[in-house]
Design a protein around this motif. Sequence first.
Motif, PDB file in Angstrom:
ATOM      1  N   SER A   1      -7.185  -6.187   1.289  1.00 23.93           N
ATOM      2  CA  SER A   1      -7.575  -5.801  -0.075  1.00 23.93           C
ATOM      3  C   SER A   1      -6.400  -5.339  -0.919  1.00 23.93           C
ATOM      4  O   SER A   1      -6.569  -5.125  -2.128  1.00 23.93           O
ATOM      5  CB  SER A   1      -8.619  -4.672  -0.010  1.00 23.93           C
ATOM      6  OG  SER A   1      -9.743  -5.068   0.739  1.00 23.93           O
TER       7      SER A   1
ATOM      8  N   LEU B   1       0.821  -1.205   0.000  1.00 26.73           N
ATOM      9  CA  LEU B   1       0.000   0.000   0.000  1.00 26.73           C
ATOM     10  C   LEU B   1       0.861   1.265   0.000  1.00 26.73           C
ATOM     11  O   LEU B   1       0.553   2.248  -0.694  1.00 26.73           O
ATOM     12  CB  LEU B   1      -0.926  -0.008   1.213  1.00 26.73           C
ATOM     13  CG  LEU B   1      -2.090  -1.008   1.168  1.00 26.73           C
ATOM     14  CD1 LEU B   1      -2.778  -1.095   2.519  1.00 26.73           C
ATOM     15  CD2 LEU B   1      -3.084  -0.631   0.085  1.00 26.73           C
TER      16      LEU B   1
ATOM     17  N   ASP C   1      -8.750   5.444  -3.318  1.00 28.57           N
ATOM     18  CA  ASP C   1      -8.778   4.472  -2.214  1.00 28.57           C
ATOM     19  C   ASP C   1      -8.302   5.168  -0.936  1.00 28.57           C
ATOM     20  O   ASP C   1      -7.171   5.637  -0.848  1.00 28.57           O
ATOM     21  CB  ASP C   1      -7.876   3.282  -2.545  1.00 28.57           C
ATOM     22  CG  ASP C   1      -7.862   2.260  -1.413  1.00 28.57           C
ATOM     23  OD1 ASP C   1      -8.856   2.186  -0.667  1.00 28.57           O
ATOM     24  OD2 ASP C   1      -6.843   1.551  -1.278  1.00 28.57           O
TER      25      ASP C   1
ATOM     26  N   LEU D   1      -4.320   6.880  -4.047  1.00 27.13           N
ATOM     27  CA  LEU D   1      -4.414   6.335  -2.693  1.00 27.13           C
ATOM     28  C   LEU D   1      -4.225   7.460  -1.682  1.00 27.13           C
ATOM     29  O   LEU D   1      -3.348   8.322  -1.845  1.00 27.13           O
ATOM     30  CB  LEU D   1      -3.369   5.247  -2.458  1.00 27.13           C
ATOM     31  CG  LEU D   1      -3.808   3.816  -2.806  1.00 27.13           C
ATOM     32  CD1 LEU D   1      -3.893   3.636  -4.318  1.00 27.13           C
ATOM     33  CD2 LEU D   1      -2.880   2.782  -2.201  1.00 27.13           C
TER      34      LEU D   1
ATOM     35  N   ILE E   1     -13.382   2.811   6.341  1.00 25.60           N
ATOM     36  CA  ILE E   1     -12.329   2.400   5.406  1.00 25.60           C
ATOM     37  C   ILE E   1     -12.204   0.876   5.449  1.00 25.60           C
ATOM     38  O   ILE E   1     -12.543   0.253   6.486  1.00 25.60           O
ATOM     39  CB  ILE E   1     -10.965   3.077   5.734  1.00 25.60           C
ATOM     40  CG1 ILE E   1     -10.583   2.837   7.195  1.00 25.60           C
ATOM     41  CG2 ILE E   1     -11.017   4.536   5.421  1.00 25.60           C
ATOM     42  CD1 ILE E   1      -9.218   3.360   7.561  1.00 25.60           C
ATOM     43  N   PRO E   2     -11.736   0.282   4.350  1.00 22.52           N
ATOM     44  CA  PRO E   2     -11.342   0.911   3.075  1.00 22.52           C
ATOM     45  C   PRO E   2     -12.541   1.467   2.310  1.00 22.52           C
ATOM     46  O   PRO E   2     -13.606   0.853   2.267  1.00 22.52           O
ATOM     47  CB  PRO E   2     -10.666  -0.223   2.306  1.00 22.52           C
ATOM     48  CG  PRO E   2     -11.275  -1.471   2.857  1.00 22.52           C
ATOM     49  CD  PRO E   2     -11.553  -1.192   4.307  1.00 22.52           C
ATOM     50  N   HIS E   3     -12.349   2.628   1.701  1.00 20.60           N
ATOM     51  CA  HIS E   3     -13.381   3.348   0.971  1.00 20.60           C
ATOM     52  C   HIS E   3     -12.856   3.603  -0.433  1.00 20.60           C
ATOM     53  O   HIS E   3     -11.883   4.336  -0.613  1.00 20.60           O
ATOM     54  CB  HIS E   3     -13.689   4.673   1.695  1.00 20.60           C
ATOM     55  CG  HIS E   3     -14.719   5.510   1.010  1.00 20.60           C
ATOM     56  ND1 HIS E   3     -16.013   5.672   1.508  1.00 20.60           N
ATOM     57  CD2 HIS E   3     -14.663   6.267  -0.129  1.00 20.60           C
ATOM     58  CE1 HIS E   3     -16.680   6.481   0.712  1.00 20.60           C
ATOM     59  NE2 HIS E   3     -15.882   6.848  -0.294  1.00 20.60           N
TER      60      HIS E   3
ATOM     61  N   CYS F   1      -7.994  -3.114   4.881  1.00 22.85           N
ATOM     62  CA  CYS F   1      -7.195  -2.444   3.851  1.00 22.85           C
ATOM     63  C   CYS F   1      -6.018  -3.311   3.437  1.00 22.85           C
ATOM     64  O   CYS F   1      -5.692  -3.421   2.249  1.00 22.85           O
ATOM     65  CB  CYS F   1      -6.699  -1.095   4.373  1.00 22.85           C
ATOM     66  SG  CYS F   1      -8.007   0.057   4.812  1.00 22.85           S
TER      67      CYS F   1
ATOM     68  N   ASP G   1      -3.816   8.143   2.475  1.00 24.75           N
ATOM     69  CA  ASP G   1      -3.599   7.613   3.815  1.00 24.75           C
ATOM     70  C   ASP G   1      -4.434   8.433   4.795  1.00 24.75           C
ATOM     71  O   ASP G   1      -4.123   9.595   5.092  1.00 24.75           O
ATOM     72  CB  ASP G   1      -2.115   7.687   4.170  1.00 24.75           C
ATOM     73  CG  ASP G   1      -1.805   7.032   5.515  1.00 24.75           C
ATOM     74  OD1 ASP G   1      -2.753   6.551   6.194  1.00 24.75           O
ATOM     75  OD2 ASP G   1      -0.619   7.004   5.900  1.00 24.75           O
TER      76      ASP G   1
ATOM     77  N   CYS H   1      -5.592  -0.542   9.436  1.00 19.72           N
ATOM     78  CA  CYS H   1      -6.812  -1.161   8.903  1.00 19.72           C
ATOM     79  C   CYS H   1      -6.484  -2.542   8.342  1.00 19.72           C
ATOM     80  O   CYS H   1      -5.747  -2.665   7.348  1.00 19.72           O
ATOM     81  CB  CYS H   1      -7.418  -0.261   7.831  1.00 19.72           C
ATOM     82  SG  CYS H   1      -8.849  -0.983   7.006  1.00 19.72           S
TER      83      CYS H   1
ATOM     84  N   TRP I   1      -7.339   4.562   2.911  1.00 13.34           N
ATOM     85  CA  TRP I   1      -6.871   3.458   3.726  1.00 13.34           C
ATOM     86  C   TRP I   1      -6.099   4.002   4.923  1.00 13.34           C
ATOM     87  O   TRP I   1      -5.861   5.211   5.042  1.00 13.34           O
ATOM     88  CB  TRP I   1      -5.963   2.522   2.912  1.00 13.34           C
ATOM     89  CG  TRP I   1      -4.666   3.175   2.500  1.00 13.34           C
ATOM     90  CD1 TRP I   1      -4.476   4.061   1.499  1.00 13.34           C
ATOM     91  CD2 TRP I   1      -3.403   3.005   3.144  1.00 13.34           C
ATOM     92  NE1 TRP I   1      -3.170   4.472   1.431  1.00 13.34           N
ATOM     93  CE2 TRP I   1      -2.487   3.831   2.441  1.00 13.34           C
ATOM     94  CE3 TRP I   1      -2.941   2.255   4.208  1.00 13.34           C
ATOM     95  CZ2 TRP I   1      -1.140   3.914   2.777  1.00 13.34           C
ATOM     96  CZ3 TRP I   1      -1.603   2.333   4.548  1.00 13.34           C
ATOM     97  CH2 TRP I   1      -0.713   3.150   3.838  1.00 13.34           C
TER      98      TRP I   1
END
Length: 338
Positions: free
Chosen positions: A219, A184, A207, A238, A258-260, A216, A240, A213, A209
């Motif tokens: 995924s 990530l 995304d 992405l 999250i994750p969203h 997260c 944070d 998480c 994250w």
Amino acid sequence: MSPGFKAYISSTRSMLPVLPTILPLLCLMILSLPSSSLSISLFSSSTTARIKSTTRSTITARIQNIQYNPRLYLSKKQNEDNQDIITTVPNTLQNDDTSSTSTRTNTSTSRNLTLQERILQESLGIQPETPQEKETRIKSRQAQISQEQKSKRTNILVAIVAFSLAILNYTWQYTHPITSLTLLTEMQRNSQEFNVIGNNGKPTIVDFWAPWCENCKASAPTLASIEKEYKDRVNFILVDGDKGENWPMIERFGVDAIPHLAMVGSDGVVETALIGPIPRRVLREDLDAMLENAQRRERGEGKVELPFVMYDAFRTRPELKQLNFVPAIVDKEGVSER
């Protein structure tokens, strides 16, 4: 009809049921007889007179009788060491042979023949090879063996190198594991800027994250594979959520879990938000639909609905679905404007 003839007829009829059994046996017996039985009867009287009554000579004579060649006749001589030498003498029925055949025959008769060479020459007509031919055959065989050994050594070396590289690769991965958090972080480092949303004609995935998480992290591999597959056609951003400077973006997208994943079309409109771990098939189908909408937009056609719609973060404020992030403009006094 005489009684004797009647008895002969009756005995013959009594043997008829047995004939189907006896005839195959007789045929097998005839076929199993050596082919020399006929030829010996034809040629034994003229051949045995020329051969001494020794064990080796007798075997040779039988082989001669099996494959008798009328173009040659054989004469037995014994050298000073009591070794048998077979010499060939041209017969009157033999025509003039070619020079190569004569040379080969003379060469074979100038040296002692082994029993195997005699058998091959007399029974099958195969002439023994000359010393030059034997030397050529041996050299060819040695060259072939050398080539095979060289190929074997090369294969072994390649196998050792491949095995060593595999061990080194495994050791490196074991000592430097690529965790989901590392994945990530690397994806965010390569993330695009927000100003591409709605401005480069591509759909966008945003995304949100956080390092703590677990969903997260779970995924991350799926999102990484999707990014690799759609990298040239879709924008990936992405964010944070654990960093304070990203709180304005969290509020702008209405993130509350999250994750969203905010699915934004090529026109900058947020289509939907996918919350939690999302299967790869769902992401693919939604992305394919947004790519189709981007093409339809260029042709001036309407949109198609996404196959999977989950959370509408702008249900109470639909006017905020349209996103347009323009680069900040800094004036001479150092004040940024939008």
